[in-house]
Design a protein around this motif. Structure first.
Motif, PDB file in Angstrom:
ATOM      1  N   LYS A  41      43.144  39.126  35.121  1.00 17.85           N
ATOM      2  CA  LYS A  41      44.340  38.570  35.769  1.00 17.85           C
ATOM      3  C   LYS A  41      43.959  37.632  36.906  1.00 17.85           C
ATOM      4  O   LYS A  41      44.758  36.801  37.316  1.00 17.85           O
ATOM      5  N   ALA A  42      42.755  37.826  37.449  1.00 17.41           N
ATOM      6  CA  ALA A  42      42.306  36.963  38.550  1.00 17.41           C
ATOM      7  C   ALA A  42      40.788  36.922  38.570  1.00 17.41           C
ATOM      8  O   ALA A  42      40.133  37.853  38.124  1.00 17.41           O
ATOM      9  N   ARG A  44      37.592  36.128  41.272  1.00 17.78           N
ATOM     10  CA  ARG A  44      37.206  35.872  42.663  1.00 17.78           C
ATOM     11  C   ARG A  44      36.361  34.598  42.712  1.00 17.78           C
ATOM     12  O   ARG A  44      35.582  34.327  41.787  1.00 17.78           O
TER      13      ARG A  44
ATOM     14  N   GLU B 178      46.360  45.255  38.736  1.00 16.84           N
ATOM     15  CA  GLU B 178      45.928  43.866  38.933  1.00 16.84           C
ATOM     16  C   GLU B 178      44.511  43.832  39.501  1.00 16.84           C
ATOM     17  O   GLU B 178      43.694  43.020  39.089  1.00 16.84           O
ATOM     18  N   SER B 179      44.262  44.755  40.435  1.00 22.22           N
ATOM     19  CA  SER B 179      42.942  44.796  41.068  1.00 22.22           C
ATOM     20  C   SER B 179      41.858  45.169  40.048  1.00 22.22           C
ATOM     21  O   SER B 179      40.736  44.673  40.109  1.00 22.22           O
ATOM     22  N   GLU B 180      42.235  46.048  39.100  1.00 20.03           N
ATOM     23  CA  GLU B 180      41.255  46.442  38.082  1.00 20.03           C
ATOM     24  C   GLU B 180      40.944  45.292  37.125  1.00 20.03           C
ATOM     25  O   GLU B 180      39.880  45.255  36.523  1.00 20.03           O
ATOM     26  N   LEU B 181      41.900  44.355  37.000  1.00 20.72           N
ATOM     27  CA  LEU B 181      41.676  43.215  36.095  1.00 20.72           C
ATOM     28  C   LEU B 181      41.243  41.970  36.869  1.00 20.72           C
ATOM     29  O   LEU B 181      41.331  40.865  36.375  1.00 20.72           O
ATOM     30  N   THR B 182      40.796  42.177  38.105  1.00 20.75           N
ATOM     31  CA  THR B 182      40.242  41.068  38.874  1.00 20.75           C
ATOM     32  C   THR B 182      38.731  41.195  38.843  1.00 20.75           C
ATOM     33  O   THR B 182      38.193  42.236  39.187  1.00 20.75           O
ATOM     34  N   VAL B 183      38.088  40.112  38.379  1.00 16.52           N
ATOM     35  CA  VAL B 183      36.612  40.211  38.277  1.00 16.52           C
ATOM     36  C   VAL B 183      35.942  39.345  39.344  1.00 16.52           C
ATOM     37  O   VAL B 183      36.531  38.444  39.884  1.00 16.52           O
TER      38      VAL B 183
END
Lengths: 68, 183
Positions: A41-42, A44, B178-183
Motif C-alpha cells: 500500500k506504501a 518508504r 496499512e502499516s503491514e503493507l508498507t515496505v
C-alpha cells in the motif's frame, strides 16, 4: 491499482534473484514479495532509495503509472 | 516499548486478569445460586423465597402473586447472567490480547459486542428497576433489590464509552493493516 511495480523487470535486467536483493537491501523476503506482487500500500523513501542503489536505477524504472 | 514498561504492563494485565476471573466466578455463583433457590422456591419449598440469595426476601411477593414473582426473579437471573457474560467477554479480551499485534478483527468484534451488551444491559436494568418499583411499592424488598439492580446509567455510559473506543480501535485496525503493507 494504477501503480505498477516493475521490480521483477529490473531484477531480471540486473540478473539478480529475490534472495540476493533481499540481503543487499536489508528487507525481508516477505516484504519484498509484497512489493513485487503489487500488494504493497506504501513504499518508504528509504526502501526505494536502497532498491534503486542496489539495482542502479531510478524510482521511475521500478514504479509506473497506468490509467485504469 | 522498553523492557521495563513491558514487564510493568504485563504485571498490570496479569493483575487485571486475576480480578476479572474473580468477578466472573462471583457472577456465575450469584446467577447459579439465584436460579437454584428460585427453582426450589417454586417447586420444592416456597420458604426459599424468603432468602433467595444473601438475604433477598421476595416471600411476600410470592404469596401475593406467583406470576409477577417468577417474572421478576427470572429478570434478576437474566441480568445476573448477562453481567457474567459481559465479564466473560472482557476476560476473553485478556485471553486473546497479543501485545505485539494488538489490533485484530476478533478484538474489534469483542469490543463492539461488549459495548452493545453493556448498553442493552443498562436499558433492561432500568426497565426491571421500574417494574420492581411498580410491583413492590414501598415494601422493604425494594431495598434488597437495589443490590441486584444497580448501575443502569453506569452500564449505558460504560457501553457508550466502549463503543467509541471500538470505533477508534477499528481505525487502529485499518492503520495496522496499512502499516503491514508498507515496505
Amino acid at each position: 491499482m494504477p501503480i505498477i511495480v516493475n521490480l521483477d523487470v529490473m531484477m531480471a535486467k540486473r540478473k539478480m534473484s529475490l534472495n540476493e536483493l533481499s540481503e543487499r537491501v536489508g528487507l525481508t523476503l516477505a516484504n519484498l514479495s509484497i512489493l513485487k506482487t503489487g500488494k504493497a500500500k506504501a513504499v518508504r523513501f528509504t526502501t526505494l532509495e536502497a532498491i534503486c542503489e542496489v539495482l542502479e536505477c531510478q524510482p521511475g524504472d521500478i514504479l509506473e503509472y497506468q490509467a485504469e | 516499548m522498553n523492557k521495563n514498561s513491558k514487564t510493568r504492563t504485563e504485571k498490570i494485565l496479569f493483575a487485571m486478569k486475576v480480578l476479572i476471573w474473580i468477578f466472573f466466578i462471583g457472577n456465575c455463583i450469584k446467577t447459579g445460586a439465584l436460579a437454584y433457590t428460585f427453582f426450589v422456591s417454586l417447586s420444592i419449598n416456597p420458604n426459599a423465597a424468603a432468602d433467595l440469595y444473601l438475604g433477598l426476601d421476595l416471600s411476600q411477593l410470592l404469596e401475593r402473586d406467583g406470576f409477577h414473582y417468577s417474572f421478576l426473579v427470572m429478570n434478576l437471573i437474566f441480568l445476573s447472567a448477562a453481567r457474567a457474560f459481559l465479564v466473560y467477554l472482557v476476560l476473553k479480551i485478556f485471553l486473546t490480547l497479543n501485545l505485539k499485534r494488538p489490533f485484530s478483527i476478533e478484538m474489534a468484534s469483542l469490543i463492539k459486542r461488549i459495548s452493545i451488551i453493556a448498553i442493552s444491559l443498562g436499558f433492561v436494568n432500568l426497565l426491571v428497576r421500574a417494574y420492581a418499583g411498580w410491583l413492590l411499592g414501598n415494601s422493604p424488598s425494594v431495598g434488597y433489590l437495589a443490590e441486584y439492580l444497580y448501575g443502569s446509567s453506569e452500564f449505558i455510559f460504560f457501553g457508550i464509552i466502549i463503543f467509541i473506543i471500538g470505533k477508534v480501535f477499528q481505525y487502529g485496525l485499518e492503520l495496522q493493516a496499512e502499516s503491514e503493507l508498507t515496505v
